[in-house]
Scaffold this motif. Structure first.
Motif, PDB file in Angstrom:
ATOM      1  N   TYR A  19       0.842  -1.202   0.000  1.00 25.75           N
ATOM      2  CA  TYR A  19       0.000   0.000   0.000  1.00 25.75           C
ATOM      3  C   TYR A  19       0.877   1.252   0.000  1.00 25.75           C
ATOM      4  CZ  TYR A  19      -4.245   2.714   1.026  1.00 25.75           C
ATOM      5  OH  TYR A  19      -5.298   3.595   0.960  1.00 25.75           O
ATOM      6  N   TYR A  20       1.897   1.228   0.819  1.00 26.56           N
ATOM      7  CA  TYR A  20       2.834   2.344   0.929  1.00 26.56           C
ATOM      8  C   TYR A  20       3.501   2.631  -0.421  1.00 26.56           C
ATOM      9  CZ  TYR A  20       7.091   4.792   2.539  1.00 26.56           C
ATOM     10  OH  TYR A  20       8.123   5.686   2.709  1.00 26.56           O
ATOM     11  N   LEU A  21       3.919   1.587  -1.121  1.00 32.74           N
ATOM     12  CA  LEU A  21       4.609   1.755  -2.407  1.00 32.74           C
ATOM     13  C   LEU A  21       3.696   2.374  -3.472  1.00 32.74           C
ATOM     14  CD1 LEU A  21       6.537  -1.644  -2.596  1.00 32.74           C
ATOM     15  CD2 LEU A  21       7.491   0.602  -2.056  1.00 32.74           C
ATOM     16  N   PHE A  22       2.432   1.988  -3.453  1.00 34.97           N
ATOM     17  CA  PHE A  22       1.492   2.444  -4.478  1.00 34.97           C
ATOM     18  C   PHE A  22       0.659   3.649  -4.029  1.00 34.97           C
ATOM     19  CE2 PHE A  22       2.351  -1.831  -6.035  1.00 34.97           C
ATOM     20  CZ  PHE A  22       2.397  -1.638  -7.418  1.00 34.97           C
ATOM     21  N   ASN A  23       1.000   4.237  -2.898  1.00 34.30           N
ATOM     22  CA  ASN A  23       0.213   5.350  -2.379  1.00 34.30           C
ATOM     23  C   ASN A  23       1.094   6.573  -2.080  1.00 34.30           C
ATOM     24  OD1 ASN A  23      -2.503   6.195  -1.587  1.00 34.30           O
ATOM     25  ND2 ASN A  23      -1.691   6.317   0.514  1.00 34.30           N
ATOM     26  N   LYS A  24       2.041   6.816  -2.962  1.00 34.14           N
ATOM     27  CA  LYS A  24       2.948   7.955  -2.797  1.00 34.14           C
ATOM     28  C   LYS A  24       3.637   7.937  -1.436  1.00 34.14           C
ATOM     29  CE  LYS A  24       2.657  10.266  -6.679  1.00 34.14           C
ATOM     30  NZ  LYS A  24       3.855  10.510  -7.517  1.00 34.14           N
ATOM     31  N   ARG A  25       4.002   6.724  -1.011  1.00 35.61           N
ATOM     32  CA  ARG A  25       4.745   6.511   0.234  1.00 35.61           C
ATOM     33  C   ARG A  25       3.992   7.015   1.467  1.00 35.61           C
ATOM     34  NH1 ARG A  25      10.561   8.618  -2.140  1.00 35.61           N
ATOM     35  NH2 ARG A  25      10.419   7.510  -4.112  1.00 35.61           N
ATOM     36  N   ARG A  26       2.697   6.785   1.442  1.00 35.68           N
ATOM     37  CA  ARG A  26       1.876   7.101   2.616  1.00 35.68           C
ATOM     38  C   ARG A  26       1.064   5.866   2.999  1.00 35.68           C
ATOM     39  NH1 ARG A  26      -0.010  13.412   2.821  1.00 35.68           N
ATOM     40  NH2 ARG A  26       2.012  14.295   2.226  1.00 35.68           N
ATOM     41  N   TYR A  27       0.878   5.701   4.306  1.00 35.05           N
ATOM     42  CA  TYR A  27       0.195   4.525   4.820  1.00 35.05           C
ATOM     43  C   TYR A  27      -1.329   4.686   4.725  1.00 35.05           C
ATOM     44  CZ  TYR A  27       4.798   3.271   6.585  1.00 35.05           C
ATOM     45  OH  TYR A  27       6.125   2.946   6.673  1.00 35.05           O
ATOM     46  N   PRO A  28      -2.065   3.587   4.887  1.00 36.87           N
ATOM     47  CA  PRO A  28      -3.530   3.649   4.785  1.00 36.87           C
ATOM     48  C   PRO A  28      -4.144   4.690   5.725  1.00 36.87           C
ATOM     49  CG  PRO A  28      -2.793   1.361   4.852  1.00 36.87           C
ATOM     50  CD  PRO A  28      -1.592   2.209   5.118  1.00 36.87           C
ATOM     51  N   PHE A  29      -5.140   5.408   5.197  1.00 39.33           N
ATOM     52  CA  PHE A  29      -5.916   6.414   5.919  1.00 39.33           C
ATOM     53  C   PHE A  29      -5.148   7.707   6.196  1.00 39.33           C
ATOM     54  CE2 PHE A  29      -7.908   2.330   7.324  1.00 39.33           C
ATOM     55  CZ  PHE A  29      -9.133   2.525   6.704  1.00 39.33           C
ATOM     56  N   TYR A  30      -3.913   7.815   5.670  1.00 32.10           N
ATOM     57  CA  TYR A  30      -3.209   9.099   5.765  1.00 32.10           C
ATOM     58  C   TYR A  30      -3.816  10.059   4.742  1.00 32.10           C
ATOM     59  CZ  TYR A  30       0.714   7.679   8.770  1.00 32.10           C
ATOM     60  OH  TYR A  30       1.485   7.273   9.831  1.00 32.10           O
ATOM     61  N   PRO A  31      -3.765  11.359   4.989  1.00 34.09           N
ATOM     62  CA  PRO A  31      -4.195  12.318   3.968  1.00 34.09           C
ATOM     63  C   PRO A  31      -3.407  12.092   2.677  1.00 34.09           C
ATOM     64  CG  PRO A  31      -3.874  13.424   6.065  1.00 34.09           C
ATOM     65  CD  PRO A  31      -3.338  12.036   6.236  1.00 34.09           C
ATOM     66  N   ASN A  32      -4.069  12.226   1.540  1.00 31.45           N
ATOM     67  CA  ASN A  32      -3.415  11.976   0.259  1.00 31.45           C
ATOM     68  C   ASN A  32      -2.336  13.025  -0.031  1.00 31.45           C
ATOM     69  OD1 ASN A  32      -4.897   9.680  -0.373  1.00 31.45           O
ATOM     70  ND2 ASN A  32      -6.495  10.838  -1.435  1.00 31.45           N
ATOM     71  N   TYR A  33      -1.294  12.570  -0.702  1.00 28.15           N
ATOM     72  CA  TYR A  33      -0.249  13.486  -1.156  1.00 28.15           C
ATOM     73  C   TYR A  33      -0.867  14.460  -2.178  1.00 28.15           C
ATOM     74  CZ  TYR A  33       3.980  15.177  -3.420  1.00 28.15           C
ATOM     75  OH  TYR A  33       4.970  15.987  -3.941  1.00 28.15           O
ATOM     76  N   PRO A  34      -0.515  15.768  -2.156  1.00 25.51           N
ATOM     77  CA  PRO A  34       0.572  16.410  -1.401  1.00 25.51           C
ATOM     78  C   PRO A  34       0.122  17.102  -0.108  1.00 25.51           C
ATOM     79  CG  PRO A  34      -0.137  17.874  -3.117  1.00 25.51           C
ATOM     80  CD  PRO A  34      -1.035  16.664  -3.213  1.00 25.51           C
TER      81      PRO A  34
END
Length: 461
Positions: A232-247
């Motif tokens: 999930y981290y790799l495919f989510n702009k290096r953010r974990y589940p339920f974190y605000p989306n990048y940027p």
């Protein structure tokens, strides 16, 4: 082996390798780059150094034993035996597959104090995955390859009845040939703390809800869940589940909220960079145990299938960030400059290779061609001029050499010629003189004999 604190091991020789610089640190201990020179050349390895127990842990154990030092020592010895067994298991797994498992070579244990031990583990020197991600703008294909490499490493563990229990970003490494390998088989979790609460705090972002909330034992399913978090981290702009989306910028409160949402098995949004089929695989790894992949081989099979189903364009799509390699190089050059200045200005102090972090990296000609083309051209012209002058000088030297040799040879030949002629002439003169002398002797003898014969005979009177 000399006793001493871990912080002072720079320059020491451990397991046959000289400790050169510290390259990593964490809750489990420190990692150093070590080097040994043999007939082949320089060999670099990584040395993991773990202290058992840490200062705060020792006090906690001592208090729990009622201040009894003997009981505390017995506890630590038992813990040390368990660690040794774990190292044996780790080495055994690495021997069976060094394609997806970090290679381990040797280990040693040093008692540094009355109640303290240093554990040394010599292993393959590799690039940590987080460092590699920072230096590369990864593609969909590379993210899938990372997932497959880790999944195949987990499979080796499960086939040998080992649950990794600590699958996370910091325990994945990249080899020089681009292979992704799994390391730290539960060692970090066990060494980092001796209680369950410490263990959970060690990896909150990757731990499965059934472990944290229901206090269930680690299992093969918990390894699969942790891998799902990494994917999930790799495919989510290096953010974990339920974190605000990048940027969007996130805060500590967002991290706590994300953790709470995940512990409740709330439905997760798709990773923002994942193709639909990849997103489905990732979300399945993060389901409740009964809906999750039941076997790591099923996950590997689905990943391999989805990789084949994606088009070349989809596989090549970048899902990371622009490379920070140039920034790292500049930082490295600055540290190298400081290191050199430290060498030149102050010889009275020991110099930390880790502090100055001297790194040698090749400079890309394409990136720097425009900037340096004039200098390169001038340098080339100077080099050509020097080479031309050297060539002319060499030719002149060869010419003078040959001329001198020819002249010497001619002089020698003439000398030999006249010398030989003089010698022959002297010999001929001597021979003629001898012949003339012989002839004169013969004539003189003949005249003498003739005179004798002409004298008158005397009668008897």
């Amino acid at each position: 082996m000399r006793k001493g604190k871990v912080d002072s091991i720079l320059g020491r020789t451990i397991l046959g390798y000289q400790v050169k610089e510290k390259i990593g640190t964490g809750g489990f201990g420190d990692v150093y780059r070590v080097e040994r020179t043999n007939i082949v050349g320089k060999v670099n390895r990584a040395l993991k150094v773990i202290t058992l127990p840490k200062d705060n842990q020792y006090l906690e154990i001592l208090n729990s034993m009622g201040g009894d030092y003997d009981k505390t020592e017995e506890y630590l010895k038992n813990e040390l035996d368990r660690v040794v067994d774990e190292i044996r298991v780790m080495s055994m797994i690495a021997e069976k597959d060094n394609t997806h498992i970090v290679s381990y070579f040797e280990n040693d244990i040093e008692k540094t104090d009355k109640n303290k031990y240093n554990i040394y583990i010599l292993m393959e020197l590799m690039t940590p995955l987080d460092r590699w991600l920072y230096e590369n703008n990864i593609t969909v294909e590379q993210a899938i390859d990372v997932s497959l490499g880790v999944a195949k490493g987990i499979r080796i563990c499960h086939e040998n009845n080992i649950v990794h229990r600590d699958v996370k970003l910091n325990n994945v490494f990249v080899s020089k040939d681009g292979k992704f390998k799994l390391g730290d088989f539960g060692i970090a979790r066990k060494f980092d703390a001796l209680t369950l609460s410490h263990t959970i705090k060690g990896t909150p972002r990757y731990i499965a809800p059934e472990i944290y909330v229901k206090n269930e034992k680690y299992s093969t399913l918990s390894d699969i869940y942790s891998l799902g978090i990494l994917m999930y981290y790799l495919f989510n702009k290096r953010r974990y589940p339920f974190y605000p989306n990048y940027p969007e910028v996130y805060k500590k409160d967002d991290e706590d909220r994300a953790f709470y949402e995940r512990m409740q098995y709330r439905k997760m949004p798709d990773p923002i960079c994942a193709p639909q089929k990849v997103a489905e695989i990732i979300l399945k790894t993060l389901e409740k145990p009964e809906k999750r992949y039941g076997d790591i081989n099923e996950l590997i099979s689905d990943l391999e299938k989805v990789k084949k189903s994606l088009s070349e364009g989809e596989l090549r799509e970048n899902i990371g960030f622009d490379s920070n390699a140039a920034e790292i190089k500049t930082e490295s050059q600055n540290k190298e400059k400081q290191f050199i200045e430290a060498l030149g200005n102050d010889n009275s102090k020991s110099i930390s290779f880790f502090e100055h972090s001297v790194e040698k990296k090749a400079v890309s000609k394409k990136k720097h061609f425009a900037k340096h083309r004039i200098e390169e051209k001038t340098a080339f012209e100077r080099k050509s001029s020097f080479e031309h002058n050297d060539e002319e000088k060499t030719a002149s030297e060869r010419k003078n050499f040959f001329e001198q040799n020819v002249e010497k040879e001619n002089i020698s030949e003439r000398k030999n010629f006249w010398g030989n002629n003089t010698e022959n002439k002297t010999k001929r003169r001597t021979k003629i003189a001898l012949i003339i002398g012989a002839c004169l002797m013969t004539v003189a003898v003949s005249i003498f004999v003739a005179g004798k014969n002409k004298e008158p005979s005397k009668g008897v009177g």
